[in-house]
Scaffold this active site. Structure first.
Site, short mmCIF file in Angstrom:
data_model
loop_
_atom_site.label_atom_id
_atom_site.label_comp_id
_atom_site.label_asym_id
_atom_site.label_seq_id
_atom_site.Cartn_x
_atom_site.Cartn_y
_atom_site.Cartn_z
N GLU A 148 -5.01 15.04 7.44
CA GLU A 148 -5.56 16.38 7.14
C GLU A 148 -7.08 16.40 7.09
OE1 GLU A 148 -3.04 15.00 5.54
OE2 GLU A 148 -1.36 16.40 5.42
N PHE A 152 7.69 18.10 -6.90
CA PHE A 152 7.40 17.19 -5.79
C PHE A 152 6.31 17.79 -4.90
CE2 PHE A 152 8.27 15.75 -1.38
CZ PHE A 152 7.86 14.44 -1.56
N GLN A 153 5.31 16.99 -4.60
CA GLN A 153 4.14 17.40 -3.81
C GLN A 153 3.44 18.61 -4.41
OE1 GLN A 153 5.20 17.47 0.44
NE2 GLN A 153 4.58 15.31 0.52
N LYS A 199 5.79 28.46 -1.45
CA LYS A 199 6.82 28.56 -0.42
C LYS A 199 7.68 29.82 -0.57
CE LYS A 199 10.05 25.59 2.06
NZ LYS A 199 10.79 24.31 2.07
N MET A 236 -27.05 1.40 7.97
CA MET A 236 -27.98 2.06 7.04
C MET A 236 -27.91 1.39 5.67
SD MET A 236 -30.29 4.32 7.18
CE MET A 236 -30.18 5.79 8.21
#
Lengths: 186, 584
Positions: free
Chosen positions: B52, B114-115, B164, B482
């Site tokens: 993502e 969940f999630q 949802k 760097m």
């Protein structure tokens, strides 16, 4: 600068321009922030202060216009003039913030805070507490044989002074609402 | 006509109404209804990413190269938390991004389902605004609002969290014309009195400079045109921040190069010595100012910015103009012309002589080699061999990024995509994929370091799947260059963890992904390798083995003012000391 005859910050219409922008002295300002009353709006304001390291001395919030979904946050903050200006600009940038007013610079304003003070004691101390409460025009809102709860409305410094006097007389607990403020006049 | 539909369909309908053609995303349990709707339509292309974070950087690349907002679709919990780096990156660089995230159903919110994650809570400080939509009736309006907020005023990322059950429930869809006008309406026009004062300043200034930033590019191509007109008409030198490259053309007569920590000597000295600094859409970042107390001590400073909080944040300015760069420049030009197009041309002529003197220092000089490819040389050759192409450049973060900014030249806005404010390693590869999605036939090159590139290398899979011929130009010094440079300057050459061990074979890696790779280490072979990369019809990884210990110069050591720049041949001993050592 002066050779070219431009007034400092001539375009910003801010009273900030009247002060020394580089002053290092901390000032105390009372801000009125009108916000959309939506979930999370207070978290946005508080998160801004913690995220950018600004001070919150006091904060109150409540819905003031139910049909217009508007809440008013009154906050007292302190910082150098540059920091105060940043705070106002950063608040103004939050999407659900409609208006930011700096009551400290926008003319005269009234500030009030409510405090509840629980003072426990017997004998002379109890009498003295009641006597001082009268001087301060505090109301007794609860009483037992060994305690009072005083209600006092006034400026934060008045509440401070009252608390200072009550401490040796048995001040056990106090609750303060934080400052609510309005500009004077119309 | 009743437009009752499910929340999931509303999402697709709203995206269509907003003119969205591409969505970058990754499915999961909490967004399945929306993915089902995407499956049943053909207007919107969904780019399946591999992570993502990649989706958000792709959307950033898409947005910055087109001027349109980028759209991301992720699931709840890990899908949303993986988007956080990209959101923060977009917030720092003012990129309009709309992230739609799935959420557990409303009745599970707060139960550690969940999630489940507190997505609006987590993303509150890294978005311009975000919403949790608990009622399908409000969904379409909220999405339209989200586009408005992301693209109005100073652009930025927004997030809409959609449980949802809200996706499954049905309600009335409200199109763009049926929603109330948004209350959020940032001021676009600048104050005319202030703009007139700026015109007066321009007339009298002896050593003026235009210090331009990403705001010019965000304001649209019109703003870049107006900037060019202003610079050319007044003969004022133009420098730019990293974010603003291309707004004024590198081939332009008044261009004096990028400024800042690794900016050009002449640009930084001109900033230090100017008597009128006109900041157009930049924000006095610490990479630009160096030591604030000694920043351009003798100048009058004017600042044009659409975000009032940028003004007087770091540097106190004498003349503030809040407004959109394009609108303000248009008014400024009008007013300046109507007052007779005056400048102090004699003084500006002398100013240019001084700047030419600084230019003759040739601050980008480096010692080239016949045996080892110097990273600067690699970029010079890349510039020479791609200059005529319809070219877009993205970068990762580090030395290669600064060298790319120094050695590649941009003549147009929206051609240069880099992570400036946040400095996100792993930005460039997914950004190049996003750019290529928007410009299928253009040459899109990600200038990378090997360490940054590995951070989001999984997105090569996306490039191959969607047949996006992105070119990965990896300057491989087997070092976190760097970091290594700072350890050399600041930490007694103790190179703690700043090398890349156990690197993959990039050519085999390319083959494993199903694209093409090549490695080059002899300077004589470099041109052919670059040509092969450009001409190959598909994604290509070019592993350029470069000098391992090259330092990036010029450099303003942290905590030092502009006029104490280090040039390449100068001693670097004790370069960063005292308070500067604590800075990043």
């Amino acid at each position: 600068m002066n050779a070219l005859n431009i007034q400092k910050g001539a375009s910003s219409h801010s009273a900030y321009d009247l002060r020394d922008p580089n002053a290092q002295v901390e000032e105390r300002h009372t801000l009125a922030v009108l916000v959309e009353n939506e979930p999370g709006v207070l978290a946005r304001v508080i998160g801004l202060f913690s995220g950018r390291g600004y001070n919150i001395d006091s904060l109150t919030v409540a819905e003031v216009d139910h049909t217009g979904h508007q809440s008013r946050i009154t906050m007292v903050t302190s910082g150098t003039p540059a920091v105060i200006e940043q705070i106002k600009a950063q608040l103004g940038r939050i999407v659900p913030v409609h208006e930011v007013h700096d009551l400290t610079v926008e003319g005269a304003s009234v500030e009030r805070e409510l405090g509840l003070f629980k003072v426990c004691g017997q004998g002379d101390k109890r009498v003295e507490a009641l006597r001082i409460a009268e001087i301060f025009r505090a109301n007794v809102v609860d009483s037992t044989l060994e305690s009072f709860v005083f209600e006092l409305v006034g400026t934060p410094s008045k509440l401070d002074a009252f608390a200072e006097l009550m401490r040796p007389l048995g001040l056990k607990e106090l609750a303060r609402t934080g400052v609510a403020a309005l500009a004077r006049g119309i | 006509m009743s437009r009752t539909m499910t929340g999931a369909r509303m999402v697709v309908e709203a995206l269509r109404d907003q003119g969205v053609d591409t969505v970058f995303g990754y499915p999961g349990g909490a967004v399945l209804p929306i993915y089902d709707e995407l499956f049943q339509q053909n207007d919107i292309t969904h780019v399946l990413v591999r992570h993502e974070q990649g989706a958000v950087h792709m959307a950033e690349g898409y947005a910055r190269s087109t001027g349109k907002p980028g759209v991301v679709l992720v699931t709840s919990g890990p899908g949303a938390t993986n988007a956080v780096t990209g959101l923060t990156d977009a917030l720092m660089d003012s990129i309009p991004i709309i992230v739609l995230s799935g959420q557990v159903p409303t009745f599970l919110i707060g139960t550690d389902g969940f999630q489940e994650a507190d997505t609006v809570g987590i993303t509150r400080p890294c978005t311009k605004h975000n919403w949790l939509v608990k009622d399908t009736a409000k969904l379409s309006e909220t999405i339209h609002k989200a586009f408005h907020v992301a693209t109005s005023g100073r652009p930025g990322p927004v997030l809409v969290d959609i449980p949802k059950d809200v996706q499954f429930a049905e309600d009335e869809y409200r199109g763009l014309k049926q929603i109330e006008p948004a209350r959020y309406q940032p001021v676009r026009k600048g104050d005319v009195t202030a703009i007139t004062q700026l015109a007066e300043l321009i007339e009298k200034a002896e050593r003026p400079i235009l210090y331009t930033g990403g705001g010019v590019i965000n304001s649209g191509p019109g703003a870049s045109q107006l900037l060019r007109e202003l610079a050319d008409a007044t003969n004022i030198p133009v420098t730019s921040t990293l974010m603003g490259l291309g707004a004024y053309p590198a081939s332009g007569r008044n261009w004096i190069g990028m400024l800042g920590m690794h900016g050009l000597y002449e640009a930084n000295l001109a900033m230090h010595d100017c008597d009128l600094m006109i900041n157009i859409g930049a924000r006095f970042d610490d990479r630009i100012t160096g030591r604030v107390a000694d920043f351009s001590p003798g100048s009058i400073k004017a600042h044009i910015d659409i975000d009032p909080s940028s003004i007087n944040k770091v540097i106190h300015v004498d003349l503030a103009i809040t407004g959109d760069v394009g609108h303000v420049l248009e008014d400024l030009l009008k007013i300046w012309k109507s007052r007779g197009r005056k400048t102090n041309s004699a003084a500006i002529g002398k100013w240019w002589e001084k700047i030419e003197g600084w230019k003759s220092k040739n601050c980008l000089a480096y010692k080239n080699s016949d045996t080892i490819i110097k990273p600067q040389y690699a970029l010079q050759r890349l510039q020479a061999l791609t200059a005529g192409h319809d070219r877009y450049i993205t970068t990762e973060v580090g030395q290669h990024q600064m060298w790319a900014a120094q050695f590649l030249h941009f003549d147009d806005p929206n051609r240069w995509m880099t992570s400036g404010g946040l400095g996100t390693m792993g930005y460039g590869l997914p950004a190049s994929v996003g750019v290529q999605m928007a410009h299928r036939d253009s040459l899109v090159i990600n200038v990378a370091g090997e360490a940054s590139w590995l951070m989001n290398m999984q997105e090569m899979g996306t490039a191959v799947q969607f047949r996006l011929p992105v070119k990965q130009f990896i300057l491989n010094n087997e070092r976190l260059g760097m970091v290594r440079q700072w350890q050399q300057l600041l930490h007694g050459e103790r190179y703690s963890q700043s090398w890349s061990d156990s690197l993959p074979d990039f050519v085999k890696l390319a083959e494993a992904f199903g694209c093409k790779g090549a490695q080059v280490q002899d300077p004589k072979d470099l041109d052919d390798a670059i040509r092969q990369m450009i001409e190959y019809d598909g994604p290509f990884i070019l592993d350029v083995l470069v000098e391992k210990h090259e330092n990036c110069f010029p450099m303003i050591p942290s905590g030092k003012p502009h006029n104490e720049m280090l040039l390449g041949d100068a001693s670097t001993e004790g370069a960063i000391q005292g308070a500067g050592a604590a800075l990043v």
